[in-house]
Design a protein around this motif. Structure first.
Motif, PDB file in Angstrom:
ATOM      1  N   TYR A   1       4.210 -10.152 -53.996  1.00  0.00           N
ATOM      2  CA  TYR A   1       4.248  -9.302 -55.185  1.00  0.00           C
ATOM      3  C   TYR A   1       3.084  -9.696 -56.080  1.00  0.00           C
ATOM      4  O   TYR A   1       2.608 -10.822 -56.025  1.00  0.00           O
ATOM      5  CB  TYR A   1       5.556  -9.487 -55.959  1.00  0.00           C
TER       6      TYR A   1
ATOM      7  N   SER B   1       8.692 -10.058 -58.980  1.00  0.00           N
ATOM      8  CA  SER B   1       9.371 -11.062 -58.172  1.00  0.00           C
ATOM      9  C   SER B   1       8.387 -12.189 -57.895  1.00  0.00           C
ATOM     10  O   SER B   1       7.213 -12.105 -58.263  1.00  0.00           O
ATOM     11  CB  SER B   1       9.868 -10.452 -56.861  1.00  0.00           C
TER      12      SER B   1
ATOM     13  N   THR C   1       7.704 -16.297 -52.137  1.00  0.00           N
ATOM     14  CA  THR C   1       9.109 -16.626 -51.930  1.00  0.00           C
ATOM     15  C   THR C   1       9.301 -17.322 -50.583  1.00  0.00           C
ATOM     16  O   THR C   1       8.931 -16.789 -49.551  1.00  0.00           O
ATOM     17  CB  THR C   1       9.964 -15.345 -51.958  1.00  0.00           C
TER      18      THR C   1
ATOM     19  N   ASN D   1      14.475 -15.495 -49.237  1.00  0.00           N
ATOM     20  CA  ASN D   1      15.143 -14.490 -50.052  1.00  0.00           C
ATOM     21  C   ASN D   1      16.265 -13.881 -49.212  1.00  0.00           C
ATOM     22  O   ASN D   1      15.998 -13.089 -48.311  1.00  0.00           O
ATOM     23  CB  ASN D   1      14.162 -13.408 -50.499  1.00  0.00           C
TER      24      ASN D   1
ATOM     25  N   TRP E   1      18.292 -11.617 -49.838  1.00  0.00           N
ATOM     26  CA  TRP E   1      18.529 -10.200 -50.104  1.00  0.00           C
ATOM     27  C   TRP E   1      17.400  -9.302 -49.616  1.00  0.00           C
ATOM     28  O   TRP E   1      17.460  -8.089 -49.771  1.00  0.00           O
ATOM     29  CB  TRP E   1      18.751  -9.971 -51.599  1.00  0.00           C
ATOM     30  N   SER E   2      16.351  -9.862 -49.047  1.00  0.00           N
ATOM     31  CA  SER E   2      15.196  -9.058 -48.667  1.00  0.00           C
ATOM     32  C   SER E   2      14.500  -9.677 -47.451  1.00  0.00           C
ATOM     33  O   SER E   2      14.665 -10.858 -47.163  1.00  0.00           O
ATOM     34  CB  SER E   2      14.216  -9.000 -49.842  1.00  0.00           C
ATOM     35  N   ASN E   3      13.709  -8.877 -46.774  1.00  0.00           N
ATOM     36  CA  ASN E   3      12.905  -9.411 -45.675  1.00  0.00           C
ATOM     37  C   ASN E   3      11.496  -9.766 -46.159  1.00  0.00           C
ATOM     38  O   ASN E   3      10.613 -10.019 -45.357  1.00  0.00           O
ATOM     39  CB  ASN E   3      12.849  -8.429 -44.511  1.00  0.00           C
ATOM     40  N   ILE E   4      11.298  -9.792 -47.460  1.00  0.00           N
ATOM     41  CA  ILE E   4       9.998 -10.174 -48.013  1.00  0.00           C
ATOM     42  C   ILE E   4      10.072 -11.641 -48.416  1.00  0.00           C
ATOM     43  O   ILE E   4      10.398 -11.992 -49.552  1.00  0.00           O
ATOM     44  CB  ILE E   4       9.611  -9.280 -49.210  1.00  0.00           C
ATOM     45  N   SER E   5       9.823 -12.514 -47.436  1.00  0.00           N
ATOM     46  CA  SER E   5       9.848 -13.955 -47.696  1.00  0.00           C
ATOM     47  C   SER E   5       9.133 -14.679 -46.572  1.00  0.00           C
ATOM     48  O   SER E   5       8.966 -14.149 -45.465  1.00  0.00           O
ATOM     49  CB  SER E   5      11.283 -14.468 -47.821  1.00  0.00           C
TER      50      SER E   5
ATOM     51  N   TYR F   1      11.535 -15.337 -43.487  1.00  0.00           N
ATOM     52  CA  TYR F   1      11.749 -14.145 -42.666  1.00  0.00           C
ATOM     53  C   TYR F   1      10.520 -13.858 -41.802  1.00  0.00           C
ATOM     54  O   TYR F   1      10.642 -13.574 -40.613  1.00  0.00           O
ATOM     55  CB  TYR F   1      12.070 -12.934 -43.540  1.00  0.00           C
TER      56      TYR F   1
END
Length: 103
Positions: free
Chosen positions: A16, A25, A29, A32, A34-38, A41
């Motif tokens: 981000y 955000s 990260t 995370n 709650w998301s696949n943006i990490s 992942y």
């Protein structure tokens, strides 16, 4: 790809930033749920498709992103630097001088 390459460098930051005005955000990260943006992942995705762990290099940043909020009474407040980048030494100094905490 894993057969042809000695290692794969992954960019695990800049998820981000100021270029996205629709969301705020963490820009790097690690995990995370709650998301696949990490980072976790992304790295697990490489491993899940068969890339050996010894060939995956996690790219880490040594800077922080800065931001400007309209309201300093907000829960998140940080310094603004031209260009939006705060080098690591300045992050450490800012945290020390302002008794900053992360939650």
């Amino acid at each position: 790809m894993a057969v042809a390459l000695d290692w794969i460098n992954t960019m695990c930051y800049d998820f981000y930033g100021s270029w996205d005005t629709t969301a705020t955000s963490e820009h790097a990260t690690l995990h995370n749920p709650w998301s696949n943006i990490s980072t976790s992942y992304g790295l697990q995705s490489w491993i899940a498709v068969g890339v050996p762990t010894v060939k995956v290099a996690m790219g880490m940043l040594l800077f922080g992103r800065t931001w400007r909020l309209n309201d300093r009474t907000s829960m998140a407040w940080g310094p603004w630097e031209k260009g939006g980048v705060f080098i690591y030494a300045k992050v450490v100094g800012f945290n020390r001088n302002n008794s900053s905490t992360m939650s």
